[in-house]
Write a protein that holds these residues in place. Structure first.
Motif, PDB file in Angstrom:
ATOM      1  N   VAL A 114       0.983  -1.067   0.125  1.00  7.40           N
ATOM      2  CA  VAL A 114      -0.153  -0.103   0.113  1.00  7.40           C
ATOM      3  C   VAL A 114       0.901   1.146   0.080  1.00  7.40           C
ATOM      4  CG1 VAL A 114      -1.860   1.217   1.153  1.00  7.40           C
ATOM      5  CG2 VAL A 114      -1.899  -1.234   1.324  1.00  7.40           C
ATOM      6  N   GLY A 115       0.828   1.789  -0.995  1.00 10.24           N
ATOM      7  CA  GLY A 115       1.835   3.073  -1.264  1.00 10.24           C
ATOM      8  C   GLY A 115       3.282   2.504  -1.409  1.00 10.24           C
ATOM      9  N   SER A 116       3.951   3.029  -0.445  1.00 10.84           N
ATOM     10  CA  SER A 116       5.479   2.274  -0.667  1.00 10.84           C
ATOM     11  C   SER A 116       5.686   1.214   0.544  1.00 10.84           C
ATOM     12  CB  SER A 116       6.523   3.425  -0.617  1.00 10.84           C
ATOM     13  OG  SER A 116       6.253   4.029   0.496  1.00 10.84           O
ATOM     14  N   THR A 117       4.882   0.941   0.972  1.00  4.60           N
ATOM     15  CA  THR A 117       4.861   0.026   2.344  1.00  4.60           C
ATOM     16  C   THR A 117       4.308  -1.215   1.803  1.00  4.60           C
ATOM     17  OG1 THR A 117       4.767   1.576   3.849  1.00  4.60           O
ATOM     18  CG2 THR A 117       4.687  -0.362   4.620  1.00  4.60           C
ATOM     19  N   VAL A 118       5.063  -2.695   2.150  1.00  6.05           N
ATOM     20  CA  VAL A 118       4.833  -3.954   1.929  1.00  6.05           C
ATOM     21  C   VAL A 118       4.288  -4.266   3.446  1.00  6.05           C
ATOM     22  CG1 VAL A 118       5.280  -6.308   1.534  1.00  6.05           C
ATOM     23  CG2 VAL A 118       6.324  -4.335   0.260  1.00  6.05           C
ATOM     24  N   MET A 119       2.862  -4.313   3.302  1.00  2.00           N
ATOM     25  CA  MET A 119       1.908  -4.442   4.595  1.00  2.00           C
ATOM     26  C   MET A 119       1.999  -5.831   5.407  1.00  2.00           C
ATOM     27  SD  MET A 119       0.695  -1.594   4.587  1.00  2.00           S
ATOM     28  CE  MET A 119      -0.197  -1.389   5.826  1.00  2.00           C
ATOM     29  N   VAL A 120       2.722  -6.932   4.589  1.00  2.00           N
ATOM     30  CA  VAL A 120       2.642  -8.061   5.416  1.00  2.00           C
ATOM     31  C   VAL A 120       3.840  -8.687   4.966  1.00  2.00           C
ATOM     32  CG1 VAL A 120       1.704 -10.288   5.937  1.00  2.00           C
ATOM     33  CG2 VAL A 120       0.032  -8.144   5.475  1.00  2.00           C
ATOM     34  N   THR A 121       4.797  -8.816   5.868  1.00  2.00           N
ATOM     35  CA  THR A 121       5.941  -9.396   5.377  1.00  2.00           C
ATOM     36  C   THR A 121       6.466 -10.641   6.284  1.00  2.00           C
ATOM     37  OG1 THR A 121       7.306  -7.846   6.817  1.00  2.00           O
ATOM     38  CG2 THR A 121       7.249  -7.091   4.687  1.00  2.00           C
ATOM     39  N   GLY A 122       7.384 -11.390   5.855  1.00  2.00           N
ATOM     40  CA  GLY A 122       7.757 -12.570   6.582  1.00  2.00           C
ATOM     41  C   GLY A 122       7.201 -13.952   6.141  1.00  2.00           C
ATOM     42  N   ARG A 123       7.447 -15.075   6.689  1.00  2.00           N
ATOM     43  CA  ARG A 123       7.120 -16.396   6.394  1.00  2.00           C
ATOM     44  C   ARG A 123       5.894 -16.952   7.132  1.00  2.00           C
ATOM     45  NH1 ARG A 123      10.526 -18.763   3.643  1.00  2.00           N
ATOM     46  NH2 ARG A 123      12.195 -17.568   4.014  1.00  2.00           N
ATOM     47  N   VAL A 124       5.106 -17.083   6.402  1.00  2.00           N
ATOM     48  CA  VAL A 124       3.612 -17.901   6.847  1.00  2.00           C
ATOM     49  C   VAL A 124       3.861 -19.079   7.519  1.00  2.00           C
ATOM     50  CG1 VAL A 124       1.405 -18.420   6.333  1.00  2.00           C
ATOM     51  CG2 VAL A 124       2.395 -16.644   4.953  1.00  2.00           C
ATOM     52  N   GLY A 125       3.640 -19.228   8.666  1.00  2.00           N
ATOM     53  CA  GLY A 125       3.799 -20.531   9.486  1.00  2.00           C
ATOM     54  C   GLY A 125       4.951 -20.180  10.493  1.00  2.00           C
ATOM     55  N   GLU A 126       5.455 -19.078  10.415  1.00  2.00           N
ATOM     56  CA  GLU A 126       6.582 -18.676  11.326  1.00  2.00           C
ATOM     57  C   GLU A 126       6.419 -17.195  11.715  1.00  2.00           C
ATOM     58  OE1 GLU A 126      11.145 -17.732  10.132  1.00  2.00           O
ATOM     59  OE2 GLU A 126      10.703 -19.867  10.146  1.00  2.00           O
ATOM     60  N   GLN A 127       6.415 -16.066  11.043  1.00  2.00           N
ATOM     61  CA  GLN A 127       6.074 -14.646  11.605  1.00  2.00           C
ATOM     62  C   GLN A 127       4.957 -14.209  11.478  1.00  2.00           C
ATOM     63  OE1 GLN A 127       8.699 -15.255   9.263  1.00  2.00           O
ATOM     64  NE2 GLN A 127      10.650 -14.501  10.188  1.00  2.00           N
ATOM     65  N   VAL A 128       4.359 -14.977  10.279  1.00  2.00           N
ATOM     66  CA  VAL A 128       3.049 -14.424   9.796  1.00  2.00           C
ATOM     67  C   VAL A 128       1.903 -15.586  10.023  1.00  2.00           C
ATOM     68  CG1 VAL A 128       1.861 -13.721   7.486  1.00  2.00           C
ATOM     69  CG2 VAL A 128       4.180 -13.130   8.006  1.00  2.00           C
ATOM     70  N   SER A 129       0.876 -15.125  10.306  1.00  2.00           N
ATOM     71  CA  SER A 129      -0.373 -16.110  10.880  1.00  2.00           C
ATOM     72  C   SER A 129      -1.090 -16.375   9.659  1.00  2.00           C
ATOM     73  CB  SER A 129      -1.378 -15.487  11.828  1.00  2.00           C
ATOM     74  OG  SER A 129      -1.950 -14.561  11.292  1.00  2.00           O
ATOM     75  N   LEU A 130      -1.827 -17.375   9.348  1.00  2.00           N
ATOM     76  CA  LEU A 130      -2.756 -17.640   8.321  1.00  2.00           C
ATOM     77  C   LEU A 130      -3.523 -16.373   8.158  1.00  2.00           C
ATOM     78  CD1 LEU A 130      -4.047 -19.553   6.144  1.00  2.00           C
ATOM     79  CD2 LEU A 130      -5.192 -20.385   7.939  1.00  2.00           C
ATOM     80  N   ASP A 131      -4.204 -15.978   9.067  1.00  2.00           N
ATOM     81  CA  ASP A 131      -5.277 -14.658   9.062  1.00  2.00           C
ATOM     82  C   ASP A 131      -4.406 -13.563   8.411  1.00  2.00           C
ATOM     83  OD1 ASP A 131      -7.480 -15.899   9.874  1.00  2.00           O
ATOM     84  OD2 ASP A 131      -7.338 -15.155  11.921  1.00  2.00           O
ATOM     85  N   GLU A 132      -3.226 -13.302   8.696  1.00  2.00           N
ATOM     86  CA  GLU A 132      -2.246 -12.384   8.306  1.00  2.00           C
ATOM     87  C   GLU A 132      -1.995 -12.496   6.741  1.00  2.00           C
ATOM     88  OE1 GLU A 132       0.219 -10.535  12.018  1.00  2.00           O
ATOM     89  OE2 GLU A 132       0.662 -12.662  11.138  1.00  2.00           O
ATOM     90  N   ALA A 133      -1.748 -13.781   6.401  1.00  2.00           N
ATOM     91  CA  ALA A 133      -1.556 -14.028   5.034  1.00  2.00           C
ATOM     92  C   ALA A 133      -2.947 -13.949   4.246  1.00  2.00           C
ATOM     93  CB  ALA A 133      -1.211 -15.565   5.101  1.00  2.00           C
ATOM     94  N   ARG A 134      -3.988 -14.186   4.723  1.00  2.00           N
ATOM     95  CA  ARG A 134      -5.309 -14.178   3.905  1.00  2.00           C
ATOM     96  C   ARG A 134      -5.521 -12.788   3.758  1.00  2.00           C
ATOM     97  NH1 ARG A 134      -9.228 -17.850   3.326  1.00  2.00           N
ATOM     98  NH2 ARG A 134     -10.790 -16.449   4.020  1.00  2.00           N
ATOM     99  N   LYS A 135      -5.300 -11.596   4.714  1.00  2.00           N
ATOM    100  CA  LYS A 135      -5.190 -10.474   4.476  1.00  2.00           C
ATOM    101  C   LYS A 135      -4.319  -9.730   3.440  1.00  2.00           C
ATOM    102  CE  LYS A 135      -7.264  -9.330   8.810  1.00  2.00           C
ATOM    103  NZ  LYS A 135      -6.901  -9.090  10.242  1.00  2.00           N
ATOM    104  N   ALA A 136      -3.171 -10.254   3.506  1.00  2.00           N
ATOM    105  CA  ALA A 136      -2.048  -9.986   2.564  1.00  2.00           C
ATOM    106  C   ALA A 136      -2.661 -10.454   1.114  1.00  2.00           C
ATOM    107  CB  ALA A 136      -0.859 -10.748   2.729  1.00  2.00           C
ATOM    108  N   ALA A 137      -3.419 -11.663   0.616  1.00  2.00           N
ATOM    109  CA  ALA A 137      -3.666 -12.001  -0.310  1.00  2.00           C
ATOM    110  C   ALA A 137      -4.831 -11.059  -0.891  1.00  2.00           C
ATOM    111  CB  ALA A 137      -4.496 -13.403  -0.226  1.00  2.00           C
TER     112      ALA A 137
END
Length: 162
Positions: free
Chosen positions: A50-73
Motif C-alpha cells: 500500500v503506497g510504498s509499504t509492504v504491509m505483510v512481510t515474513g514467512r507464513v507459519g513462522e512470523q505471519v499467521s494464516l489470518d495475516e496471510a489471507r489479508k495479504a492475499a
C-alpha cells in the motif's frame, strides 16, 4: 435497494481492510504492470503493498499467521483490481476473471496455501459474482520480493478487444 458497482464493492473491501488503492500503482523495474492482448489482460505479480509499504512481510507459519496471510492475499488482489481499473477504465470492462496465481512465502511444513488463496478468490467472487470464479494455482515458495508474505498474479478477459 441500490446495487453497488464493482468498483464500489472493491473500494468497500479496501476500506474494510483500512487501505485505499485510488492512487497510481507504481512498478519498480523494466516491465509493465499489465499487458493487454486482444481481450486478454495479464497482470504482473502484486505483493501486499500500500503506497510504498509492504504491509505483510515474513514467512507464513513462522512470523505471519494464516489470518495475516489471507489479508495479504486480499491486498494483492485489490492492487491487481486497481491496475485493471487503470488499464481498462472500469472494472465493468472485465468479462471474466480467468486465472489467479497465489504464491505464499512459507515454512516447509505449512500446507494451507489454498486457504490463503481462498481470501483472494472470495474477494473476486464478491466483486464480480460468477464472473469472478476462476482457475487458480496456489504454491508455497521460499522467498518473495521485498520479503512479502504473498504475491498474486492474474489473467482476465476484457469485454471488448482493442
Amino acid at each position: 435497494m441500490t446495487t453497488l458497482t464493482r468498483s464500489q464493492i472493491a473500494n468497500q473491501i479496501a476500506a474494510e481492510l483500512g487501505h485505499g488503492f485510488d492512487g497510481e500503482i507504481r512498478i519498480g523495474g523494466h516491465y509493465v504492470s499489465a499487458v493487454r492482448d486482444g481481450r486478454t489482460v495479464y497482470i504482473s505479480g502484486q505483493v501486499p503493498r500500500v503506497g510504498s509499504t509492504v504491509m505483510v512481510t515474513g514467512r507464513v507459519g513462522e512470523q505471519v499467521s494464516l489470518d495475516e496471510a489471507r489479508k495479504a492475499a486480499q491486498i494483492c488482489a485489490l492492487r491487481a483490481l486497481a491496475i485493471l481499473r487503470q488499464t481498462l477504465g472500469s472494472l465493468d470492462a472485465i468479462e471474466k476473471i480467468l486465472r489467479i496465481g497465489v504464491f505464499v512465502q512459507c515454512t516447509a511444513d505449512f500446507t494451507q496455501q489454498s486457504e490463503v488463496a481462498d481470501a483472494a478468490s472470495d474477494l473476486m467472487h464478491r466483486v464480480f459474482g460468477e464472473a469472478g470464479v476462476h482457475t487458480r494455482t496456489s504454491v508455497g515458495v521460499y522467498a518473495l520480493p521485498k520479503n512479502a508474505a504473498v504475491e498474486l498474479d492474474m489473467i482476465v478477459a476484457a469485454r471488448d478487444a482493442l
